[in-house]
Design a protein around this motif. Sequence first.
Motif, PDB file in Angstrom:
ATOM      1  N   PHE A 106      -6.564  -1.153  -1.548  1.00  0.00           N
ATOM      2  CA  PHE A 106      -5.503  -2.133  -1.815  1.00  0.00           C
ATOM      3  C   PHE A 106      -4.894  -2.701  -0.526  1.00  0.00           C
ATOM      4  O   PHE A 106      -4.050  -3.574  -0.559  1.00  0.00           O
ATOM      5  CB  PHE A 106      -4.382  -1.505  -2.650  1.00  0.00           C
ATOM      6  CG  PHE A 106      -4.849  -1.057  -4.004  1.00  0.00           C
ATOM      7  CD1 PHE A 106      -5.164  -1.993  -4.971  1.00  0.00           C
ATOM      8  CD2 PHE A 106      -4.994   0.291  -4.291  1.00  0.00           C
ATOM      9  CE1 PHE A 106      -5.609  -1.596  -6.225  1.00  0.00           C
ATOM     10  CE2 PHE A 106      -5.433   0.699  -5.540  1.00  0.00           C
ATOM     11  CZ  PHE A 106      -5.750  -0.242  -6.506  1.00  0.00           C
ATOM     12  N   LYS A 107      -5.306  -2.139   0.596  1.00  0.00           N
ATOM     13  CA  LYS A 107      -4.648  -2.547   1.850  1.00  0.00           C
ATOM     14  C   LYS A 107      -5.217  -3.879   2.367  1.00  0.00           C
ATOM     15  O   LYS A 107      -6.402  -3.960   2.696  1.00  0.00           O
ATOM     16  CB  LYS A 107      -4.850  -1.452   2.901  1.00  0.00           C
ATOM     17  CG  LYS A 107      -4.042  -1.683   4.153  1.00  0.00           C
ATOM     18  CD  LYS A 107      -4.192  -0.505   5.106  1.00  0.00           C
ATOM     19  CE  LYS A 107      -3.424  -0.743   6.372  1.00  0.00           C
ATOM     20  NZ  LYS A 107      -3.561   0.343   7.328  1.00  0.00           N
ATOM     21  N   CYS A 155      -7.593   2.681   2.156  1.00  0.00           N
ATOM     22  CA  CYS A 155      -7.209   2.348   0.782  1.00  0.00           C
ATOM     23  C   CYS A 155      -7.677   0.939   0.427  1.00  0.00           C
ATOM     24  O   CYS A 155      -7.494  -0.004   1.201  1.00  0.00           O
ATOM     25  CB  CYS A 155      -5.694   2.446   0.661  1.00  0.00           C
ATOM     26  SG  CYS A 155      -5.066   1.824  -0.896  1.00  0.00           S
ATOM     27  N   TYR A 191       3.546  -2.961  -0.442  1.00  0.00           N
ATOM     28  CA  TYR A 191       4.179  -2.581   0.829  1.00  0.00           C
ATOM     29  C   TYR A 191       3.598  -3.395   1.998  1.00  0.00           C
ATOM     30  O   TYR A 191       4.334  -3.999   2.780  1.00  0.00           O
ATOM     31  CB  TYR A 191       3.971  -1.073   1.055  1.00  0.00           C
ATOM     32  CG  TYR A 191       4.345  -0.621   2.443  1.00  0.00           C
ATOM     33  CD1 TYR A 191       5.678  -0.433   2.793  1.00  0.00           C
ATOM     34  CD2 TYR A 191       3.367  -0.395   3.410  1.00  0.00           C
ATOM     35  CE1 TYR A 191       6.032  -0.032   4.070  1.00  0.00           C
ATOM     36  CE2 TYR A 191       3.711   0.007   4.688  1.00  0.00           C
ATOM     37  CZ  TYR A 191       5.038   0.191   5.013  1.00  0.00           C
ATOM     38  OH  TYR A 191       5.376   0.573   6.278  1.00  0.00           O
ATOM     39  N   TYR A 192       2.255  -3.426   2.080  1.00  0.00           N
ATOM     40  CA  TYR A 192       1.656  -4.151   3.209  1.00  0.00           C
ATOM     41  C   TYR A 192       1.824  -5.666   3.080  1.00  0.00           C
ATOM     42  O   TYR A 192       1.916  -6.375   4.078  1.00  0.00           O
ATOM     43  CB  TYR A 192       0.181  -3.762   3.386  1.00  0.00           C
ATOM     44  CG  TYR A 192       0.091  -2.498   4.202  1.00  0.00           C
ATOM     45  CD1 TYR A 192       0.314  -2.525   5.571  1.00  0.00           C
ATOM     46  CD2 TYR A 192      -0.134  -1.274   3.600  1.00  0.00           C
ATOM     47  CE1 TYR A 192       0.286  -1.369   6.319  1.00  0.00           C
ATOM     48  CE2 TYR A 192      -0.160  -0.109   4.343  1.00  0.00           C
ATOM     49  CZ  TYR A 192       0.050  -0.163   5.701  1.00  0.00           C
ATOM     50  OH  TYR A 192       0.049   0.973   6.446  1.00  0.00           O
ATOM     51  N   CYS A 230      -2.641   5.771   4.491  1.00  0.00           N
ATOM     52  CA  CYS A 230      -3.413   4.778   3.759  1.00  0.00           C
ATOM     53  C   CYS A 230      -4.900   4.959   3.966  1.00  0.00           C
ATOM     54  O   CYS A 230      -5.667   4.013   3.955  1.00  0.00           O
ATOM     55  CB  CYS A 230      -2.978   3.363   4.126  1.00  0.00           C
ATOM     56  SG  CYS A 230      -1.215   3.183   3.945  1.00  0.00           S
ATOM     57  N   CYS A 264       3.488   6.385  -1.585  1.00  0.00           N
ATOM     58  CA  CYS A 264       2.579   6.137  -0.454  1.00  0.00           C
ATOM     59  C   CYS A 264       3.321   6.199   0.869  1.00  0.00           C
ATOM     60  O   CYS A 264       2.723   5.978   1.908  1.00  0.00           O
ATOM     61  CB  CYS A 264       1.960   4.759  -0.588  1.00  0.00           C
ATOM     62  SG  CYS A 264       0.934   4.593  -2.040  1.00  0.00           S
ATOM     63  N   CYS A 318      -1.702  -4.232  -1.930  1.00  0.00           N
ATOM     64  CA  CYS A 318      -0.595  -3.285  -1.801  1.00  0.00           C
ATOM     65  C   CYS A 318       0.722  -4.036  -1.510  1.00  0.00           C
ATOM     66  O   CYS A 318       0.808  -4.814  -0.552  1.00  0.00           O
ATOM     67  CB  CYS A 318      -0.915  -2.335  -0.657  1.00  0.00           C
ATOM     68  SG  CYS A 318       0.493  -1.390  -0.119  1.00  0.00           S
ATOM     69  N   MET A 330      -5.163  10.238  -2.587  1.00  0.00           N
ATOM     70  CA  MET A 330      -4.897   8.853  -2.930  1.00  0.00           C
ATOM     71  C   MET A 330      -5.379   8.544  -4.360  1.00  0.00           C
ATOM     72  O   MET A 330      -5.567   7.406  -4.737  1.00  0.00           O
ATOM     73  CB  MET A 330      -5.570   7.938  -1.911  1.00  0.00           C
ATOM     74  CG  MET A 330      -5.019   6.547  -1.940  1.00  0.00           C
ATOM     75  SD  MET A 330      -5.461   5.637  -0.452  1.00  0.00           S
ATOM     76  CE  MET A 330      -7.144   6.089  -0.209  1.00  0.00           C
TER      77      MET A 330
END
Length: 466
Positions: A41-42, A39, A60-61, A24, A19, A58, A1
């Motif tokens: 950023f999650k 991670c 994506y999340y 993650c 990713c 993040c 990561m």
Amino acid sequence: MASEKVDNERRAMRWGLTCDKGECQERVNKNGKEVFEVCKFKPTINQVEENTQDSPSCHYYMQKYDALVSKHSLWNYHAFFTIMKFNKKLFEEYLDRKITVFDEAHKIEDQIIQFVGFDIFSGQIDECNLNSEKYDFTDLDSMIQLTDDMAFSYAKKIKDIKESAAFQNNPDYELITGLERRHDRSTQAKIDIMSDKDNFIVNNPVKDLNGNFRIISVKPIDVSKFANSFFETEYQIFMSATIDKSSFCENMGLRQDDVAFVDTQKSPFPIENRSIELLNIRRLSYGSTEEDELEVIKTIDRIMDEHSDERGLILTSSIPRCQKIIRYLSHKNTQRIRICHSKNKDGKTQDEVISEHATDPTGVLLSSSLWEGVDLKDDLSRFQIIAKVPYPNYTEKRTRAKMDKFPLWYTSQTLTKILQGFGRSIRSEDDWAKTYVLDTAVNNVFFKGQQMIPKAYYDVLGMDNV
Ligand code: SF4
């Protein structure tokens, strides 16, 4: 990561700097002990719901959790089915909806199949300290044995860790949770297969360039008994221009009595805008002669001459057939062709090839994969040629097995693809394009599948409306 800034997105994808397959989390060493760290950023779903997430979070999340906490949301199949398969419990309160609408419903089986059965990666076999050479990757019983050995190995690892002094002093629940998840999946895979062994087939193993084993997948022939776990709202609406009730219900495990079917009597697009000519040039199959093939290509040349100042689309069944067409077309028409697949040799994406096509006033796309999901509106395509009937790939083990078990499925898959192909160039009421079908085998598909043809196609196919 480890993070890395790469400006060129395509290069990043090629280097695998994404990713999308990660969990993650990474293993890190803290005070001499290996732990999993999530991670940084999650965000959590609660943070997103309350809009208190850190910035930057993040992307994506953020998107995923935003969709889950919203009143209405739009998902791609893979993202939605991933939740339905693996995280239903976790997101239970957010999934409590009344209706789900499934668009392009003729593709659902292809999506579900990715989530049932199982895939085993070489890394998992190593993690379980198993020797891959001990197993026969063509044999179902041997694969059942492999899932069993993996489950046993994960169970032992979990037990050893839990009993260790290190765990007693400083328990690492994330590690245990990960192992338990992999244990449960191996166990579940065995239970699924054993419950209906005849329904599963072992695909050919994927190997790397050196011939080493990478992935093996075991898939069900019939997905119907698994499908309902993906459709859990009180009501579902399945939308498609190319499905018929009985084969869809059979395939998806729905009771016909529970399903109301709306078969639009007439296409909303005028008949003169979507004419279809069945030219019956030759029957193309494994047994066709060279002369048959060349006659079809000669006809493609003639049609391209007739449409010399327009853009168009040629659909066929395989990449070698695309190559053969381009080899035998006249020089001037070859210059107009762009071969377009989901992955192209020069690294261009499908969208990039289509953008180039849009700048060429007489360009013609040639493809074995643009049968569906592409939108060639208005003068992006004014003629389309269906050179060869697109039967499912009979050399694939699952296709063969499914066809033997459900003979009509093969016809319905072929028919759906042809009907989808008809729609690529006529995208609205005012749009128009001419379609030519060259392969005589299409008559056989229409004959065998006549009960499955939606009524909206009756006029252009010259069938009696009922
Ligand atoms: S949380 Fe987001 S940024 Fe972090 S690894 Fe997962 S996908 Fe990548």
